[in-house]
Design an enzyme around this catalytic site. Structure first.
Site, short mmCIF file in Angstrom:
data_model
loop_
_atom_site.label_atom_id
_atom_site.label_comp_id
_atom_site.label_asym_id
_atom_site.label_seq_id
_atom_site.Cartn_x
_atom_site.Cartn_y
_atom_site.Cartn_z
N HIS A 109 7.87 -13.99 108.64
CA HIS A 109 7.77 -12.45 108.81
C HIS A 109 7.52 -11.94 110.15
O HIS A 109 7.42 -11.63 111.13
CB HIS A 109 5.46 -12.64 108.90
CG HIS A 109 4.69 -12.20 107.62
ND1 HIS A 109 3.51 -12.56 107.21
CD2 HIS A 109 5.51 -11.72 106.15
CE1 HIS A 109 3.30 -12.16 105.63
NE2 HIS A 109 4.19 -11.71 105.50
N CYS A 136 17.86 -3.54 125.99
CA CYS A 136 18.19 -4.92 124.87
C CYS A 136 19.76 -5.35 125.29
O CYS A 136 20.44 -4.63 126.09
CB CYS A 136 19.02 -3.11 123.79
SG CYS A 136 19.94 -5.18 123.18
N GLY A 175 -2.69 -23.65 104.64
CA GLY A 175 -3.70 -22.75 105.68
C GLY A 175 -3.45 -21.49 105.87
O GLY A 175 -2.85 -20.24 106.62
N THR A 176 -3.16 -21.22 104.04
CA THR A 176 -2.73 -19.50 104.20
C THR A 176 -4.33 -19.23 103.38
O THR A 176 -4.64 -19.16 101.91
CB THR A 176 -1.99 -18.18 103.97
OG1 THR A 176 -1.66 -17.36 103.16
CG2 THR A 176 -1.07 -19.08 102.47
N LEU A 202 -8.35 -24.47 103.92
CA LEU A 202 -10.20 -25.54 104.83
C LEU A 202 -10.99 -24.68 103.38
O LEU A 202 -11.96 -25.81 102.94
CB LEU A 202 -10.13 -24.68 105.96
CG LEU A 202 -11.33 -25.04 106.59
CD1 LEU A 202 -11.59 -26.54 107.11
CD2 LEU A 202 -11.29 -24.10 108.24
N GLU A 203 -10.49 -23.62 102.99
CA GLU A 203 -11.63 -23.56 101.62
C GLU A 203 -10.62 -22.93 100.94
O GLU A 203 -9.27 -22.49 101.48
CB GLU A 203 -12.89 -22.25 101.89
CG GLU A 203 -11.68 -21.55 102.61
CD GLU A 203 -12.24 -19.88 104.12
OE1 GLU A 203 -13.62 -20.63 103.76
OE2 GLU A 203 -11.85 -19.24 104.04
P1 OAD Z 1 -6.03 -15.80 107.28
O1 OAD Z 1 -6.83 -15.66 108.28
O2 OAD Z 1 -5.62 -14.45 106.43
O3 OAD Z 1 -6.08 -17.25 106.19
C1 OAD Z 1 -6.14 -18.29 106.99
C2 OAD Z 1 -6.52 -19.46 106.33
O4 OAD Z 1 -6.48 -20.75 106.87
C3 OAD Z 1 -7.90 -19.39 105.58
O5 OAD Z 1 -7.89 -19.58 104.52
C4 OAD Z 1 -9.25 -20.35 106.28
O6 OAD Z 1 -9.75 -20.65 105.18
C5 OAD Z 1 -7.59 -21.38 106.66
N1 OAD Z 1 -7.75 -22.29 107.16
C6 OAD Z 1 -8.15 -21.88 109.11
N2 OAD Z 1 -8.46 -23.06 109.56
C7 OAD Z 1 -8.24 -23.84 108.79
C8 OAD Z 1 -7.61 -25.19 109.43
N3 OAD Z 1 -8.40 -26.04 110.40
N4 OAD Z 1 -7.14 -26.29 108.30
C9 OAD Z 1 -6.13 -26.08 107.83
N5 OAD Z 1 -6.43 -24.19 107.12
C10 OAD Z 1 -7.49 -23.44 108.18
O7 OAD Z 1 -4.07 -15.89 107.54
P2 OAD Z 1 -2.36 -15.86 106.44
O8 OAD Z 1 -2.97 -16.15 105.02
O9 OAD Z 1 -1.46 -16.99 107.30
O10 OAD Z 1 0.90 -10.03 108.47
O11 OAD Z 1 -2.41 -14.37 106.61
C11 OAD Z 1 -0.98 -14.27 105.99
C12 OAD Z 1 -0.48 -12.41 106.56
O12 OAD Z 1 -1.50 -11.09 107.11
C13 OAD Z 1 0.01 -13.40 107.84
O13 OAD Z 1 1.07 -13.49 108.26
C14 OAD Z 1 -0.35 -11.40 108.85
C15 OAD Z 1 -0.93 -11.39 108.20
O14 OAD Z 1 -1.70 -9.91 107.87
C16 OAD Z 1 1.65 -9.74 108.69
O15 OAD Z 1 1.07 -9.73 110.04
C17 OAD Z 1 2.66 -9.19 108.42
#
Ligand code: OAD
Length: 235
Positions: A109, A136, A175-176, A202-203
């Site tokens: 990303h 630039c 963590g996604t 985390l979940e």
């Molecule tokens: P999210 O904010 O959607 O999800 C974060 C995840 O991390 C969740 O499942 C939480 O449960 C988990 N989490 C939170 N704290 C944690 C911890 N301490 N340890 C482990 N897990 C934890 O973020 P992403 O999945 O990264 O894209 O989001 C994907 C994309 O959506 C991003 O790259 C961004 C966003 O819109 C763009 O901007 C193109």
């Protein structure tokens, strides 16, 4: 960990949460404070470039004050020690994997600390604000934008990612939330190719049912534990 040679690791905002960087979804997440359509689409940039540039200037400044946490450090340790193929595919636009010492990192990303010139296509490392429309360094045009993939744009290096998944023995997601494609679909692709799949979060994520195994907990705890396990036979 027997029979594992090639590893693909997908990371998301959860791995940087304990470093103090906001996640996107859930209580207090970034997308609760800002509408995606206002700040993270090409249309938003066309409509109100100042708003978008200011938003990314703030984020760019903030990440530079944060530090890698034990989860980033554990992956860097794995990267340094692992003889087989390894690719850390991150959805994160921060540089905490690199600052922890990881080398085999792919930013699908984009990166907060890069500027992309829409006039000459050059990418330049960028730590300063863009709101005043700096030129630039490559072509002199005032056509820089954050080198971050917005909604509606194609993530980077998809061919390289799919080819790493095709030859992987293990796919690990850390963590996604599994809410954003194409990254959210990697686990299904991996499963269909017979790759073992593990989720550390985390979940449970949206695609949790696709994983062979899920370990729930904070990244700073579950990631170092898993890395210790993977590296144990090599000791
Ligand atoms: P999210 O904010 O959607 O999800 C974060 C995840 O991390 C969740 O499942 C939480 O449960 C988990 N989490 C939170 N704290 C944690 C911890 N301490 N340890 C482990 N897990 C934890 O973020 P992403 O999945 O990264 O894209 O989001 C994907 C994309 O959506 C991003 O790259 C961004 C966003 O819109 C763009 O901007 C193109």
């Amino acid at each position: 960990m027997p029979d594992i040679r090639n590893i693909v690791i997908l990371t998301g905002a959860g791995i940087s949460a304990e470093s103090g960087i906001d996640t996107f979804r859930g209580g207090g997440g970034l997308w609760e404070q800002h509408r995606v359509e206002d700040v993270a689409t090409p249309e938003a940039f066309e409509r109100d470039p100042d708003l978008v540039l200011r938003f990314y200037d703030m984020r760019r400044e903030a990440i530079q004050t944060k530090l890698p946490n034990p989860a980033h450090e554990a992956l860097a340790r794995l990267d340094a020690a692992w003889d087989g193929d390894l690719l850390i595919v991150t959805q994160n636009v921060d540089d905490l994997h690199e600052r922890a010492g990881a080398r085999r990192v792919l930013h699908m990303h984009g990166e907060h600390l890069n500027a992309w010139c829409t006039a000459c296509d050059a990418r330049t490392r960028w730590t300063e604000p863009m709101i005043d429309r700096p030129a630039c360094p490559a072509c002199g045009q005032k056509a820089l934008r954050p080198d971050v993939v917005w909604f509606g744009e194609m993530p980077y290096e998809m061919d390289r990612i799919y080819s790493a998944i095709r030859t992987a023995d293990l796919f690990v997601s850390i963590g996604t939330s599994g809410a954003v494609y194409p990254a959210a679909g990697f686990v299904r692709d991996a499963r269909q190719l017979g790759v073992r799949t593990l989720e550390l979060n985390l979940e449970r994520s949206e695609g949790s049912a696709w994983f062979h195994e899920t370990r729930l907990g904070r990244a700073s705890e579950v990631v170092p534990e898993w890395v210790d396990e993977v590296l144990a036979p090599a000791r």
